[in-house]
Design a protein around this motif. Structure first.
Motif, PDB file in Angstrom:
ATOM      1  N   GLN A   1       0.828  -1.207   0.000  1.00 56.16           N
ATOM      2  CA  GLN A   1       0.000   0.000   0.000  1.00 56.16           C
ATOM      3  C   GLN A   1       0.865   1.261   0.000  1.00 56.16           C
ATOM      4  N   ASN A   2       1.948   1.260   0.768  1.00 56.31           N
ATOM      5  CA  ASN A   2       2.840   2.428   0.803  1.00 56.31           C
ATOM      6  C   ASN A   2       3.480   2.678  -0.552  1.00 56.31           C
ATOM      7  N   ILE A   3       3.904   1.621  -1.221  1.00 54.89           N
ATOM      8  CA  ILE A   3       4.508   1.758  -2.548  1.00 54.89           C
ATOM      9  C   ILE A   3       3.480   2.294  -3.538  1.00 54.89           C
ATOM     10  N   TYR A   4       2.259   1.788  -3.471  1.00 51.38           N
ATOM     11  CA  TYR A   4       1.187   2.266  -4.351  1.00 51.38           C
ATOM     12  C   TYR A   4       0.943   3.755  -4.123  1.00 51.38           C
ATOM     13  N   GLU A   5       0.859   4.163  -2.861  1.00 49.31           N
ATOM     14  CA  GLU A   5       0.626   5.576  -2.538  1.00 49.31           C
ATOM     15  C   GLU A   5       1.756   6.454  -3.069  1.00 49.31           C
ATOM     16  N   LEU A   6       2.986   6.003  -2.933  1.00 50.28           N
ATOM     17  CA  LEU A   6       4.118   6.777  -3.443  1.00 50.28           C
ATOM     18  C   LEU A   6       4.078   6.906  -4.968  1.00 50.28           C
ATOM     19  N   LEU A   7       3.754   5.811  -5.635  1.00 49.56           N
ATOM     20  CA  LEU A   7       3.731   5.830  -7.097  1.00 49.56           C
ATOM     21  C   LEU A   7       2.626   6.719  -7.646  1.00 49.56           C
TER      22      LEU A   7
END
Length: 116
Positions: A96-102
């Motif tokens: 989820q954190n990676i998705y939010e950053l992207l």
């Protein structure tokens, strides 16, 4: 009033004392994350590489799934910590954190020049 200086020695000492992982006898392996990745993505069984994990890792992930608290049962940060170091929670949280950053529209990039 005199300001206190930051002490790396004291900082590292306090980190050692408060290290939650040292109190928990849990392991995380690439095979465990591979299992969760297959489950999370809903991969068809014919496409699963069963050589990428062991039966012990599968049993561990199964037990972790039963130990995981749902987000509905978590009301504050102290209670949320029961999920920390749970292999499933860590996978979902990092995904989820990676998705939010992207997909963030408020990205900030460092400047290219060193203007002084």
């Amino acid at each position: 009033m005199r300001k206190k200086r930051f002490s790396t020695h004291v900082f590292l000492e306090q980190l050692q004392k408060r290290n939650m992982q040292s109190k928990m006898h849990r392991k995380q392996t690439p095979g465990m994350f591979r299992i969760i990745e297959y489950m999370y993505a809903g991969v068809d069984a014919s496409k699963v590489d069963f050589d990428s994990f062991t039966l012990d890792e599968l049993e561990y992930v199964y037990n972790e799934a039963h130990a995981l608290y749902s987000m509905e049962d978590i009301y504050d940060e102290e209670i949320e910590r029961v999920n920390w170091y749970n292999v499933i929670y860590e996978y979902v949280r990092s995904t989820q954190n990676i998705y939010e950053l992207l997909h963030s529209r408020k990205k900030q990039y460092a400047g290219e020049d060193d203007f002084i």
